[in-house]
Design a protein around this motif. Structure first.
Motif, mmCIF file in Angstrom:
data_model
loop_
_atom_site.group_PDB
_atom_site.id
_atom_site.type_symbol
_atom_site.label_atom_id
_atom_site.label_comp_id
_atom_site.label_asym_id
_atom_site.label_seq_id
_atom_site.Cartn_x
_atom_site.Cartn_y
_atom_site.Cartn_z
ATOM 1 N N VAL A 66 0.826 -1.202 0.000
ATOM 2 C CA VAL A 66 0.000 0.000 0.000
ATOM 3 C C VAL A 66 0.866 1.260 0.000
ATOM 4 N N GLU A 67 2.108 1.171 0.493
ATOM 5 C CA GLU A 67 3.016 2.320 0.474
ATOM 6 C C GLU A 67 3.374 2.735 -0.951
ATOM 7 N N ASN A 68 3.231 1.828 -1.912
ATOM 8 C CA ASN A 68 3.561 2.119 -3.308
ATOM 9 C C ASN A 68 2.369 2.680 -4.084
ATOM 10 N N TYR A 69 1.320 3.077 -3.388
ATOM 11 C CA TYR A 69 0.101 3.526 -4.045
ATOM 12 C C TYR A 69 0.352 4.670 -5.024
ATOM 13 N N HIS A 70 1.304 5.548 -4.733
ATOM 14 C CA HIS A 70 1.567 6.704 -5.585
ATOM 15 C C HIS A 70 2.651 6.443 -6.627
ATOM 16 N N PHE A 71 3.127 5.195 -6.716
ATOM 17 C CA PHE A 71 4.114 4.854 -7.742
ATOM 18 C C PHE A 71 3.442 4.997 -9.108
ATOM 19 N N ASN A 72 4.123 5.649 -10.051
ATOM 20 C CA ASN A 72 3.519 5.889 -11.361
ATOM 21 C C ASN A 72 4.509 5.592 -12.482
ATOM 22 N N GLU A 73 4.070 5.811 -13.727
ATOM 23 C CA GLU A 73 4.895 5.507 -14.892
ATOM 24 C C GLU A 73 6.195 6.318 -14.892
ATOM 25 N N SER A 74 6.121 7.581 -14.523
ATOM 26 C CA SER A 74 7.327 8.415 -14.501
ATOM 27 C C SER A 74 8.345 7.882 -13.500
ATOM 28 N N LEU A 75 7.886 7.449 -12.338
ATOM 29 C CA LEU A 75 8.798 6.887 -11.339
ATOM 30 C C LEU A 75 9.421 5.584 -11.844
ATOM 31 N N ALA A 76 8.646 4.784 -12.557
ATOM 32 C CA ALA A 76 9.173 3.539 -13.120
ATOM 33 C C ALA A 76 10.261 3.843 -14.145
ATOM 34 N N VAL A 77 10.013 4.830 -15.004
ATOM 35 C CA VAL A 77 11.006 5.201 -16.017
ATOM 36 C C VAL A 77 12.257 5.753 -15.347
ATOM 37 N N ARG A 78 12.078 6.597 -14.341
ATOM 38 C CA ARG A 78 13.247 7.140 -13.621
ATOM 39 C C ARG A 78 14.043 6.023 -12.959
ATOM 40 N N GLU A 79 13.349 5.021 -12.432
ATOM 41 C CA GLU A 79 14.035 3.883 -11.822
ATOM 42 C C GLU A 79 14.858 3.150 -12.878
ATOM 43 N N GLY A 80 14.284 2.937 -14.057
ATOM 44 C CA GLY A 80 15.006 2.270 -15.141
ATOM 45 C C GLY A 80 16.207 3.079 -15.605
ATOM 46 N N ILE A 81 16.064 4.397 -15.697
ATOM 47 C CA ILE A 81 17.173 5.264 -16.086
ATOM 48 C C ILE A 81 18.284 5.182 -15.038
ATOM 49 N N GLN A 82 17.903 5.171 -13.761
ATOM 50 C CA GLN A 82 18.892 5.062 -12.680
ATOM 51 C C GLN A 82 19.661 3.750 -12.778
ATOM 52 N N LEU A 83 18.948 2.656 -13.011
ATOM 53 C CA LEU A 83 19.609 1.353 -13.157
ATOM 54 C C LEU A 83 20.556 1.358 -14.349
ATOM 55 N N LEU A 84 20.124 1.936 -15.461
ATOM 56 C CA LEU A 84 20.954 2.005 -16.658
ATOM 57 C C LEU A 84 22.198 2.849 -16.407
ATOM 58 N N SER A 85 22.039 3.969 -15.699
ATOM 59 C CA SER A 85 23.190 4.839 -15.436
ATOM 60 C C SER A 85 24.200 4.175 -14.499
ATOM 61 N N GLU A 86 23.717 3.315 -13.598
ATOM 62 C CA GLU A 86 24.627 2.585 -12.712
ATOM 63 C C GLU A 86 25.388 1.508 -13.474
ATOM 64 N N ASN A 87 24.717 0.855 -14.422
ATOM 65 C CA ASN A 87 25.333 -0.241 -15.168
ATOM 66 C C ASN A 87 26.148 0.228 -16.368
ATOM 67 N N PHE A 88 25.820 1.396 -16.917
ATOM 68 C CA PHE A 88 26.505 1.916 -18.106
ATOM 69 C C PHE A 88 26.791 3.410 -17.945
ATOM 70 N N PRO A 89 27.730 3.765 -17.083
ATOM 71 C CA PRO A 89 28.024 5.199 -16.903
ATOM 72 C C PRO A 89 28.619 5.781 -18.189
ATOM 73 N N VAL A 90 28.283 7.039 -18.472
ATOM 74 C CA VAL A 90 28.804 7.717 -19.662
ATOM 75 C C VAL A 90 29.375 9.073 -19.265
ATOM 76 N N LYS A 91 30.259 9.583 -20.128
ATOM 77 C CA LYS A 91 30.866 10.893 -19.900
ATOM 78 C C LYS A 91 29.937 11.989 -20.395
ATOM 79 N N GLN A 92 30.155 13.190 -19.867
ATOM 80 C CA GLN A 92 29.409 14.364 -20.319
ATOM 81 C C GLN A 92 29.780 14.639 -21.773
ATOM 82 N N ARG A 93 28.774 14.849 -22.629
ATOM 83 C CA ARG A 93 29.030 15.147 -24.036
ATOM 84 C C ARG A 93 29.608 16.553 -24.171
#
Length: 167
Positions: A66-93
């Motif tokens: 029930v604590e995840n009631y406010h979890f939404n699509e944007s939070l899911a995408v941000r979570e995926g971006i965070q996981l990707l950035s941890e696994n594949f860090p990139v330099k500033q363009r």
């Protein structure tokens, strides 16, 4: 006297906004600060099934607790971006490369694939990571789209939640 009250009120509002901005959590990348707050609408044109997968992640998280009631699509995408950035860090363009995702004229749609336009609220830091990641992938002259980036985000979420994208 009423004019002074209005001006004073606007001044207070501006001051409150600047104070809020100063207190927003920041991250530092090569001398440039990017906010980590949800404050940018970032649009994608995606295979409908990718969007449905994100909705499924939201449904799973909400059903977990029930604590995840406010979890939404944007939070899911941000979570995926965070996981990707941890696994594949990139330099500033380089600074002269503003937005490497400008839309071209050629459609990448495969016949029978239903594309939908959608957007998610992400942070400035997330947007910078997306642009930096796409720039890195395009460096050799290849083509790498926001949809291909989004597929990598979905792959990260697949691995975390142990569910398969039906694409």
């Amino acid at each position: 006297m009423q004019n002074k009250s209005k001006i004073k009120g606007l001044g207070s509002l501006k001051m409150a906004g600047s104070n809020l901005q100063k207190t927003a959590e920041k991250i530092q990348e090569q001398g440039v600060e990017f906010s980590t707050e949800n404050n940018i609408s970032f649009s994608f044109t995606l295979d409908r099934n990718l969007v449905l997968f994100i909705k499924e992640i939201v449904f799973i998280r909400i059903n977990e607790s029930v604590e995840n009631y406010h979890f939404n699509e944007s939070l899911a995408v941000r979570e995926g971006i965070q996981l990707l950035s941890e696994n594949f860090p990139v330099k500033q363009r380089p600074e002269e490369i503003g937005n490497p995702t400008k839309r071209g004229r050629k459609s990448t749609a495969t016949e029978g694939v239903v594309k939908v336009s959608t957007s998610f609220l992400i942070s400035e830091a997330d947007r910078e990571f997306i642009y930096n990641f796409i720039y890195e992938k395009q460096k050799g002259g290849g083509r790498f789209t926001k949809e291909e980036f989004f597929i990598l985000v979905v792959n990260q979420l697949e691995n975390k939640y142990k569910i398969k994208y039906q694409g």
